[in-house]
Design an enzyme around this catalytic site. Structure first.
Site, mmCIF file in Angstrom:
data_model
loop_
_atom_site.group_PDB
_atom_site.id
_atom_site.type_symbol
_atom_site.label_atom_id
_atom_site.label_comp_id
_atom_site.label_asym_id
_atom_site.label_seq_id
_atom_site.Cartn_x
_atom_site.Cartn_y
_atom_site.Cartn_z
ATOM 1 N N GLU A 1 1.540 -4.464 6.710
ATOM 2 C CA GLU A 1 0.219 -4.764 6.155
ATOM 3 C C GLU A 1 -0.682 -3.564 6.497
ATOM 4 O O GLU A 1 -0.209 -2.553 7.008
ATOM 5 C CB GLU A 1 -0.325 -6.046 6.787
ATOM 6 C CG GLU A 1 -0.440 -5.944 8.298
ATOM 7 C CD GLU A 1 -1.059 -7.165 8.946
ATOM 8 O OE1 GLU A 1 -1.795 -7.884 8.263
ATOM 9 O OE2 GLU A 1 -0.816 -7.384 10.136
ATOM 10 N N HIS B 1 -6.724 4.973 5.791
ATOM 11 C CA HIS B 1 -7.568 4.719 6.961
ATOM 12 C C HIS B 1 -7.472 5.875 7.948
ATOM 13 O O HIS B 1 -6.420 6.498 8.096
ATOM 14 C CB HIS B 1 -7.123 3.431 7.655
ATOM 15 C CG HIS B 1 -7.313 2.206 6.811
ATOM 16 N ND1 HIS B 1 -8.538 1.619 6.641
ATOM 17 C CD2 HIS B 1 -6.446 1.486 6.072
ATOM 18 C CE1 HIS B 1 -8.413 0.566 5.843
ATOM 19 N NE2 HIS B 1 -7.150 0.469 5.477
ATOM 20 N N CYS C 1 -11.082 3.022 -24.309
ATOM 21 C CA CYS C 1 -11.972 2.975 -23.143
ATOM 22 C C CYS C 1 -11.630 4.069 -22.147
ATOM 23 O O CYS C 1 -12.508 4.669 -21.551
ATOM 24 C CB CYS C 1 -11.888 1.621 -22.468
ATOM 25 S SG CYS C 1 -12.272 0.242 -23.543
ATOM 26 N N CYS D 1 -6.015 -1.908 -27.316
ATOM 27 C CA CYS D 1 -4.783 -1.126 -27.230
ATOM 28 C C CYS D 1 -3.563 -1.962 -26.879
ATOM 29 O O CYS D 1 -2.441 -1.521 -27.067
ATOM 30 C CB CYS D 1 -4.939 0.025 -26.234
ATOM 31 S SG CYS D 1 -5.140 -0.522 -24.531
#
Lengths: 477, 418
Positions: free
Chosen positions: A337, A50, A403, A443
């Protein structure tokens, strides 16, 4: 043996702090209750660096966010972790929200956030054409970025271990006695004795603090649910797109990830269970609805997985950082947080300062090497690099995860690295094997096989993420 | 750099049949690239029987069916590289692959056959809430653990989805001593073959709950149970119908997706319904010299049809390489009418001198209906069917003489008449 510092919790704060402390001649131990590092909030959050305009000026959040964001790039470079300075947008959908944008801008100025700009609708659509047409303006913060939170944590722990920190996993702290001047930690792996303790135990940090009689930490756990969308839609937006913040958090965002997927979420709901990362039907539905508000083209039909992360919110609304009032050698790093990830590099430096400052004539660790070389990533390499890698180690020529194009060599590297992977999810977070669109369908069993071989155990002893999460039962008849 | 006439990507039943047919047609240098350690593809883990009834007229196991082709490949001078992954195919048919022995491989091909097969739809694609416990896996992964690795992936099992692999695994797990509590299917009908429902569920007393799905998983470490619920016409869970079922394993058999990442990278057009390439009657894609067959083209119900389709692709590739393909091409698109979900091939070169078989699946169950082929507004055939189900592939033939009378303005439609 008496350790100088015991860090409880190997999340992004614990791991980065351990690495900072490894610059000195200190006996540091990093204790993790789970089978791997980064198993709490650090593995399941938005992965956003941020800019720092959200937090109220003067708070620890505001202070550490701006400082942390400023050094995140340098940290990521040293630790060989992908970081992208993609910038963020807070989008307004009505006149009231335009006012909010201005407030955020002002707050950003007070917090010392660089490179912000208020955009009108046309300017917004010019840089982000897929934004919903109801948008009427945005706050652009060019300094914001994205980082993979668990890769950062894994890299920091690995580098700390390489520089002499001891990492003990499956080591939950159950009690602390400090009657004789040093801390005696009762753990699920026996007693650990240490002169200093850093409490970075995430959603359990108040419980840890109370073990020494410190009741200054009050954690309320908030869950947040997300969807990860296929790389095919990873380019829908290029910035991290927020909606205007609410009481409970920064609202639902739509953001590209450093790995090229699109992430949407989170919700914000208070929860009693501190370890419950179950997604809910209502939560997922809410993410779906709210994300489309920002970008109509976002569809969960492209979802490859969903997850739920837990934030350790302190009722003081701010980080709880610093020595405990009960015992100054017990240092809290609690209530981390959002913007915890953004702040983490600065918090780690601060915690390290608090500890090292208390030692007289502390010597530097002369063999410290802060430069970590991550494992070779076949998918990102040029053809020449790939050919050279296979010549060096043929296992780089064997693709295990189709993938994401992850080779056997990378998986072996991830297991053999300092503080390396011990379970299937650990391999996944370090290599991305199983993170693609088939989610380990092909996998998964091969990863189990390689883990068993490397760790010298039977396939049915391999777990998904430690403890009781084993994958296979007995041999067939 | 290596040079080959034909590169076949994938050494399962499709790739092998295409390579063998091309060889038979006179193509000289052929190579099969296979990502697994051996040829055979997914058949290697399908140890149940039921393969080959149409093609060989006998009932074989998966490995036995594959072995018939492996033996044939070995008799020829077709080169095979296993444990080899194709990373890229360029627009000029330059194939890049990688393996442990050769390292980086660049192969220039005159033609390419795509035969990469399909993958299973994972949990993330479903609207299922709950924990990330271990014990949630696709039926194919479970099949590999049981049949190839020799381990039981669970003891009390719930299966979501009644696709064929899910049905087969219900029986397999039961035979290995596990308790299969229920098979849930979100649709009002099964997506699997009728014979599998009878032989794998009914014969073992395993309940199949239609219009039912799993909405939530429980258990923080190993799975402890699931919540199932009935769904309405829009497939949304109906409140009040939730039911908790204790289990340690949830197997998903919720659909197969053709693996077309390589195909898409070349820029080949993809059919949005089949998720496979758009092809003509010889299975040539819109990219000249690149052919596709088997489950990478559309998900088949029986391997026998994969073989037949792949032989067409092999022949088409051979004709392309040898320059014996029809000189003129006039394409007519095939159109799905009432009840028909997709048609393969999606377009037909009417200058092709042979009969052309169109494969299709219906979108729902039909009873006592007719399959109608209409060309240029005229009914060419109308076949009565006692039952048509989405789980079973159907086909209809356009006779060569009908094709011969067509031009670029012609139309081909297949529909179901009730």
């Amino acid at each position: 043996m008496i350790y100088d510092v015991a860090i409880i919790g190997a999340g992004v704060i614990g791991a980065l702090t351990a690495r900072e402390l490894s610059r000195y001649k200190l006996r540091t131990v990093l204790l993790e209750a789970e089978n791997d590092v980064a198993m709490g909030a650090s593995k399941a959050n938005s992965g956003i660096v941020h800019a720092g305009f959200d937090a109220v000026p003067g708070t620890l959040k505001a202070n550490f966010n701006v400082k942390g964001a400023a050094i995140m790039k340098e940290f990521c470079e040293e630790l060989d972790v992908p970081y992208k300075n993609n910038g963020s947008l807070v989008v307004a959908f009505c006149e009231d929200e335009i006012k909010t944008l201005k407030e955020l801008y002002e707050r950003g100025i007070k917090n010392g956030v660089p490179d912000m700009e208020l955009l009108d609708r046309e300017q917004l659509l010019a840089i982000e054409p897929n934004i919903a047409e109801e948008a009427c303006g945005a706050l652009l913060a060019k300094s914001a970025g994205i980082v993979c939170p668990y890769e950062l944590t894994i890299a920091a722990a690995e580098n700390a271990v390489a520089n002499g920190v001891e990492l003990i996993r499956n080591c939950a702290v159950t009690g602390i006695d400090c009657s004789d001047g040093v801390f005696h930690l009762s753990t699920t792996q026996g007693e650990i004795v240490s002169s200093y303790v850093i409490n970075a135990a995430g959603t359990h940090s108040d419980e840890i603090a109370r073990m020494i009689g410190d009741d200054s930490v009050h954690i309320k756990v908030r869950s947040g649910e997300y969807f990860v969308l296929d790389k095919a839609v990873g380019n829908l937006v290029s910035h991290t797109v927020f909606q205007c913040p609410t009481e409970l958090g920064k609202g639902v965002l739509v953001t590209p990830t450093v790995d090229g997927n699109l992430l949407i979420g989170p919700t914000a709901a208070e929860t009693e269970d501190r370890d419950n990362t179950a997604t809910t039907l209502d939560g997922l539905k809410a993410v779906k609805t709210l994300a489309t508000k920002s970008c109509k083209l976002v569809s969960t039909r492209n979802a490859i997985t969903s997850f739920c992360g837990l934030r350790a919110h302190d009722t003081s609304q701010d980080f709880v950082l610093g020595p405990s009032k009960i015992n100054e050698k017990f240092i809290n790093a609690a209530g981390i947080e959002s913007p915890g990830l953004s702040s983490a590099p600065a918090i780690a430096k601060y915690l390290s300062y608090l500890v090292t400052n208390a030692f007289d004539d502390l010597e530097a660790n002369e063999s410290f090497n802060g430069k970590r070389e991550g494992i070779f990533h076949f998918r990102n390499a040029t053809d020449e690099e790939r050919a050279a890698a296979i010549a060096r180690n043929p296992a780089y020529g064997r693709i295990i995860c189709r993938c994401e194009t992850i080779t056997e060599g990378e998986i072996v590297d991830a297991i053999r690295a300092p503080g390396g992977a011990r379970d299937v999810d650990g391999v996944k977070r370090r290599t991305r094997a199983g993170m693609g669109r088939c989610q380990g369908g092909f996998c998964g069993s091969k990863v189990v096989e390689i883990l068993a071989r490397e760790l010298g155990v039977e396939m049915n002893e391999i777990t998904k993420f430690g403890k009781g999460s084993r994958i296979l039962f007995d041999k067939t008849k | 750099m290596l040079n080959y006439d034909l590169v076949v990507v994938g050494g399962g039943p499709a790739g092998m049949a295409a390579a063998l047919k091309a060889k038979e047609c006179g193509v000289e240098k052929i190579i099969i690239l296979e990502r697994a350690q051996t040829l055979g593809g997914i058949l290697e883990q399908c140890i149940h029987t039921g393969f080959g009834l149409h093609y060989f007229g006998e009932e074989l196991s998966g490995p036995e069916y594959a072995d018939r082709f492996i033996v044939e490949v070995e008799k020829t001078d077709i080169d095979v590289k296993c444990d080899t992954m194709v990373l890229d195919i360029s627009e000029c048919n330059l194939v890049t692959a990688v393996n442990k022995i050769d390292g980086f491989l660049k192969i220039q091909a005159k033609a390419v056959v795509l035969a990469m097969g399909c993958r299973e739809r994972p949990r993330g694609a479903l609207e299922m809430a709950g924990t990330r416990a271990s014990g949630i896996m696709t039926a194919g992964t479970a099949q590999k653990y049981v049949n190839l690795d020799g381990y039981m992936p669970g003891k009390k099992v719930v299966i979501l989805g009644s696709g064929d692999i899910g049905l087969i695994m219900a029986r397999r797990m039961t035979l290995e001593g596990a308790e299969v509590k229920v098979v849930c299917e979100i649709m009002p009908y099964s997506g699997g073959l009728t014979r599998n429902i009878v032989q794998c569920l009914d014969d073992f007393g395993i309940p199949l709950r239609l219009s039912t799905t799993v909405i939530e998983t429980h258990g923080t470490q190993r799975l402890e149970g699931v919540t199932i619920a009935k769904v309405d016409d829009r497939l949304q869970p109906i409140p009040g119908t939730e039911e908790y079922i204790e289990c340690d394993t949830l197997m998903l058999s919720v659909g197969l997706i053709p693996e077309n990442e390589l195909t898409k990278n070349v820029g080949i057009a993809i059919d949005r319904v089949t998720n496979g390439a758009v092809v003509d009657e010889m299975r040539q894609t819109d990219h000249q010299g690149i052919f596709a067959c088997g489950n990478v083209l559309h998900v088949h119900d029986l391997v026998d049809y994969v073989t037949l389709e792949s032989q067409l692709a092999g022949q088409g590739a051979a004709e392309y390489i040898l320059g014996t393909a029809p000189k003129e091409t006039v394409y007519v698109n095939t159109v799905t009418g009432n009840g028909v979900r997709y048609l393969v091939p999606q377009r037909v070169n009417v200058k092709n001198p042979n009969d052309v078989k169109l494969y299709f699946r219906v979108g729902r169950i039909f009873k006592n209906a007719r399959v109608v082929l209409e060309c240029d507004g005229k009914t060419i055939s109308s076949k009565k069917k006692v039952k048509l189900a989405p789980g079973e592939m159907e086909n209809v033939v356009i006779p060569a003489d009908v094709l011969a009378a067509m031009d670029e303005n012609s139309s081909i439609t297949v529909r179901v008449e009730e």
